[in-house]
Motif scaffolding. Structure first.
Motif, PDB file in Angstrom:
ATOM      1  N   ARG A 279       8.073 -17.135   0.731  1.00  0.00           N
ATOM      2  CA  ARG A 279       7.624 -15.752   0.752  1.00  0.00           C
ATOM      3  C   ARG A 279       6.092 -15.664   0.667  1.00  0.00           C
ATOM      4  O   ARG A 279       5.459 -14.932   1.427  1.00  0.00           O
ATOM      5  N   GLU A 280       5.510 -16.428  -0.258  1.00  0.00           N
ATOM      6  CA  GLU A 280       4.070 -16.346  -0.460  1.00  0.00           C
ATOM      7  C   GLU A 280       3.288 -16.890   0.737  1.00  0.00           C
ATOM      8  O   GLU A 280       2.156 -16.459   0.976  1.00  0.00           O
ATOM      9  N   ASN A 282       4.476 -16.748   3.828  1.00  0.00           N
ATOM     10  CA  ASN A 282       4.959 -16.041   5.015  1.00  0.00           C
ATOM     11  C   ASN A 282       5.632 -16.984   6.008  1.00  0.00           C
ATOM     12  O   ASN A 282       5.391 -16.925   7.229  1.00  0.00           O
TER      13      ASN A 282
END
Length: 283
Positions: A279-280, A282
């Motif tokens: 998530r961090e 992307n």
């Protein structure tokens, strides 16, 4: 209206986002003027939590509070106790304290402060019928900084590399629980919720997951705590002492907890370290 303190910091801004995303009206407060830039808030209040008049102004602005303490502040215990006392006088309908897992651990300076605040909250609530909830997250995943690692090609930290170190939690998961808590103050009244997202991981294991996600071959590097603090530019003595306590505790014992409580609150498995990295970055 829900007030979130220390809202410009990592955990505070996560609580704000979780509440805003859930549709709540949020007032965000911090000594850092950047708190004004938080998206979706109804109001920003810039000031120092050690200022009694500013504390009163904050309490008068809301009917619920998510109290996130300032990071390694020498007056943390006194700030927290004063905010609780003011919440009673204002008849707030809920006091949510974002504390730490295992505040009974005396080798951690910030845990001792929060233990004393929790004790004051319990005694006050029993005497004054102040509805409260205590959230007790473990080591936040935001302390592992994947974008900086991608930039630097390494991760320097004061943990030993190959010992079972800490259990981690995604601040977004904690914020999701926080949103549920403020939505039903009576259901969560008097609850202490230990929030743990993962089993314990060594730094080497964290880097293995990072390399698996990114395809890199980067390394974790142990750095003695004084060197780490000097590189950080940390000058405040209380701040430095707090991190020295943290380094000593993590290197000698680590930090652990049960992941089921968080799973029960979320109604799903907590975010894994692997999912956090993707998530961090992307990915």
């Amino acid at each position: 209206m829900i007030l979130v303190t220390s809202a410009a910091g990592h955990s505070g801004s996560a609580m704000v986002k979780g509440l805003v995303d859930a549709g709540y009206d949020v007032i965000a407060s911090d000594i850092n003027p950047k708190v004004k830039d938080l998206p979706g808030i109804k109001k920003a209040m810039v000031g120092d939590l050690t200022d009694v008049d500013f504390q009163k102004e904050l309490i008068d602005s809301c009917d619920q509070i998510v109290y996130v303490p300032p990071l390694f502040n020498a007056q943390e215990e006194y700030i927290g106790k004063a905010m609780i006392d003011l919440a009673v006088k204002a008849h707030l309908k809920q006091f949510v304290f974002v504390s730490v897992i295992h505040p009974i651990l005396t080798t951690l300076l910030q845990h001792v402060d929060k233990r004393n605040i929790e004790e004051h909250l319990l005694y006050t609530a029993m005497n004054e019928d102040l509805p409260y909830t205590i959230l007790q997250p473990t080591h936040y995943m935001h302390n592992f900084t994947p974008k900086e690692i991608m930039k630097n090609g390494e991760y320097k930290m004061f943990f030993f590399l190959d010992k079972k170190s800490v259990a981690w939690v995604d601040e977004a998961d904690v914020a999701e629980v926080c949103a549920k808590v403020v939505g039903d103050p009576q259901k969560y009244n008097k609850a202490d919720l230990e929030l743990v997202g993962t089993e314990r991981l060594t730094l080497n294991e964290c880097m293995d997951i990072f390399n698996e996600v990114t395809g890199k071959d980067y390394k974790a590097i142990y750095q003695p705590i004084d060197e780490w603090l000097d590189d950080l530019g940390a000058k405040d003595l209380y701040f430095r002492e707090g991190f020295k306590h943290l380094a000593n505790t993590y290197n000698n014992w680590g930090l652990d907890g049960n992941t089921s409580v968080l799973e029960w609150q979320l109604g799903r498995k907590p975010t894994t370290f692997h999912e956090y990295l993707k998530r961090e970055l992307n990915l």
